[in-house]
Design an enzyme around this catalytic site. Structure first.
Site, PDB file in Angstrom:
ATOM      1  N   GLY A  77       0.827  -1.205   0.000  1.00 28.51           N
ATOM      2  CA  GLY A  77       0.000   0.000   0.000  1.00 28.51           C
ATOM      3  C   GLY A  77       0.858   1.250   0.000  1.00 28.51           C
ATOM      4  O   GLY A  77       2.000   1.244  -0.456  1.00 28.51           O
ATOM      5  N   SER A  78       0.324   2.311   0.550  1.00 27.73           N
ATOM      6  CA  SER A  78       1.004   3.603   0.563  1.00 27.73           C
ATOM      7  C   SER A  78       2.110   3.628   1.615  1.00 27.73           C
ATOM      8  O   SER A  78       2.148   2.806   2.537  1.00 27.73           O
ATOM      9  CB  SER A  78       0.000   4.715   0.864  1.00 27.73           C
ATOM     10  OG  SER A  78      -0.475   4.592   2.200  1.00 27.73           O
ATOM     11  N   GLY A 113       2.264   1.958   5.353  1.00 26.90           N
ATOM     12  CA  GLY A 113       3.395   1.128   5.742  1.00 26.90           C
ATOM     13  C   GLY A 113       4.047   1.589   7.028  1.00 26.90           C
ATOM     14  O   GLY A 113       4.459   0.768   7.854  1.00 26.90           O
ATOM     15  N   GLU A 160       5.703  -3.552   0.909  1.00 28.03           N
ATOM     16  CA  GLU A 160       5.773  -3.128  -0.487  1.00 28.03           C
ATOM     17  C   GLU A 160       4.974  -1.832  -0.594  1.00 28.03           C
ATOM     18  O   GLU A 160       3.740  -1.859  -0.642  1.00 28.03           O
ATOM     19  CB  GLU A 160       5.187  -4.201  -1.417  1.00 28.03           C
ATOM     20  CG  GLU A 160       5.926  -5.529  -1.386  1.00 28.03           C
ATOM     21  CD  GLU A 160       7.277  -5.489  -2.061  1.00 28.03           C
ATOM     22  OE1 GLU A 160       7.659  -4.411  -2.581  1.00 28.03           O
ATOM     23  OE2 GLU A 160       7.966  -6.513  -2.067  1.00 28.03           O
ATOM     24  N   CYS A 212       2.053   0.474  -8.478  1.00 24.08           N
ATOM     25  CA  CYS A 212       3.193   0.947  -7.698  1.00 24.08           C
ATOM     26  C   CYS A 212       4.416   1.101  -8.583  1.00 24.08           C
ATOM     27  O   CYS A 212       5.329   1.869  -8.267  1.00 24.08           O
ATOM     28  CB  CYS A 212       3.472   0.002  -6.532  1.00 24.08           C
ATOM     29  SG  CYS A 212       3.681  -1.717  -7.022  1.00 24.08           S
TER      30      CYS A 212
END
Length: 512
Positions: free
Chosen positions: A244-245, A249, A266, A300
């Site tokens: 995610g963002s 994270g 990630e 991403c």
């Protein structure tokens, strides 16, 4: 211009497709009585309301996964591979159904939706082979009559938190590998994609039943932030793999670290390509446009910066702008469409805000940024991908905006290009277009790209499952999918066996 070739399906048509696909995967038709909306960016409509997971139910699911782990970890790895093999077969059988659900919930164009399901199938193939290759090492011992080695053992319950843009592939990367490693999995998908998650969970449950795996080997949690927090905080979750963002994270990492758990992160990407004077511009344009505009800029690995040598900047800019003007934007079910919708109107608001900031900093908008209204879907967000020529890499250019914006910068020397490339907080994917071997090798060297993924003469998107996927800096440092990424899902034990009649100590220590 409105490039839609066929009209959008309305909400009733999308409901019918979803019900058919879910039914084929073994899922009963959703009701309208749940607390979690199942919406679609295709029309911006809410198709169903499904039952979310309560915190108490999340705890029960984690406990079931922990109990199943006791049996699963001692199951021989090739037998664990049989479960993943069967899952891959079921995914192949239901590829079209799952692709329909991916398009409905994530808005991906047909070819990308099918490609995402194929990625699940591919990682299952990889993991089945891996089930017979969980290798350790034997090392030379300094003590006579001793053998020194390492073994790898299952870690425990793996919590997977996935994002809307790859609603099933990232789950499969984690789940297929974790299962053959002997772990059990608890999955919290994006609250924006509950239908795809329910279908995948049903197929895995069927595979488990058909291969004799314990029922709790996989559990699904549907919900928003509160459920993710429950997963991150639970002491029985050995590893949390979160996609995610950067903001998300940071929060997950702190919560997991507070209980000394493990994280695999990630996170964001602000990916760039360097285009040198020797580049094949025909090849470069194709790679750049797919990486920057594919998935409506919602990967991403989306290319967000283009660093072009000043000798070829004018020609490349013209080619890219012309390509962007021809991109078909519209109905993602139409085979001729290349750009589907943004996930929400809020995503387009973020896009327009970013473009305004770029222009305020001296950037020139060359193409795109505007919405292309679709008949029957006034609230959907179909945006034409944008290109902005920037005078410098400042402000908004250093941030990740999850929308199709490509910032164009120029350079004079390769050292300048590399400095620009690396001067952002994120470090996921990168590429260089060149026919000069020295430039290519420099980009891949220790003082070249600082990203986890570095490509030559391809774009920043479209990683294969055979290589480890992940990035550095604010991208989180995690690695998933291929290579030796499996080690994140296991624990290492160093073993020393004394087969002599003596007891020599290491480092020549004498005691007693």
């Amino acid at each position: 211009m409105n490039s839609t070739r066929t009209p959008l399906p309305d909400d009733d048509a999308l409901r019918a497709i979803a019900v058919r696909s879910l039914s084929r995967c073994g899922v009963e038709a959703p009701t309208q009585s749940g607390d979690l909306p199942a919406r679609t960016p295709v029309t911006a409509g809410t198709l169903f309301r499904v039952a979310g997971t309560t915190p108490a139910e999340a705890g029960t699911a984690i406990a079931a996964a922990r109990q199943a782990f006791e049996q699963w970890r001692t199951t021989p790895a090739p037998k664990r591979g049989a479960l993943v093999k069967r899952l891959g077969e079921l995914l192949t059988e239901h590829k079209e159904d799952l692709a329909d659900l991916v398009t409905i919930e994530a808005g991906k164009i047909r070819t990308e939706a099918l490609g995402e399901v194929q990625e699940m199938i591919d990682i299952c193939d990889f993991a089945v082979g891996l089930s017979r290759q969980l290798y350790g090492r034997t090392m030379a011992s300094e003590r006579p009559g001793h053998r020194l080695s390492e073994t790898w053992h299952p870690l425990g319950v793996v919590g997977v938190i996935s994002a809307f843009n790859f609603p099933v592939a990232v789950w499969a990367w984690n789940t297929a590998v974790a299962l053959v490693c002997g772990d059990t999995v608890v999955w919290k998908p994006s609250e924006l994609t509950p239908l795809t998650a329910t279908a995948c969970d049903a197929l895995l449950a069927a595979a488990a039943a058909q291969t004799g795996a314990p029922a709790g080997v996989h559990r699904l949690l549907l919900g928003a932030r509160e459920i993710g927090e429950r997963l991150a905080d639970h002491p029985d979750v050995a590893l949390v793999s979160a996609t995610g963002s950067v903001r998300m994270g940071r929060e997950v990492a702190v919560r997991v670290a507070a209980r000394l758990g493990r994280c695999l992160l990630e996170l964001g990407g602000n990916n760039a390509a360097v285009v040198t004077p020797s580049a094949d511009l025909d090849l470069a344009v194709r790679g750049i446009v797919f990486s920057a505009a594919g998935t409506a800029g919602q990967r991403c690995t989306t290319m967000r910066r283009l660093i072009v040598h000043e000798d070829v900047a004018a020609e490349l800019e013209e080619r890219i702008v012309n390509a962007y003007r021809r991109l078909p934007v519209g109905n993602p079910f139409d085979s001729g469409t290349l750009v589907g919708p943004l996930i929400t109107r809020a995503a387009h608001t973020a896009m327009t805000d970013a473009l305004a900031q770029a222009q305020a900093a001296g950037g020139k908008l060359l193409v795109g940024g505007d919405l292309e209204p679709q008949p029957g879907a006034p609230d959907a967000a179909y945006a034409r991908p944008a290109v902005v020529r920037m005078p410098a890499q400042d402000g908004i250019v250093r941030e990740e905006t999850f929308a199709p914006i490509l910032y164009l910068l120029t350079y004079r020397t390769l050292d300048e290009a590399l400095a620009l490339h690396n001067d952002v907080p994120q470090g996921l994917s990168s590429s260089i277009f060149t026919q000069d071997q020295r430039e290519a090798e420099r980009f891949l060297a220790a003082d070249g790209s600082d990203c986890g993924i570095a490509n030559v003469n391809i774009g920043t998107s479209g990683a294969e499952i055979g290589g480890a996927f992940g990035g550095e800096k604010e991208t989180g440092g995690g690695r998933e999918s291929g290579s030796d990424a499996w080690r994140a899902y296991m624990r290492r034990a160093t073993n020393t066996v004394n087969y002599s009649d003596d007891l020599p100590l290491a480092q020549g220590v004498n005691f007693l």
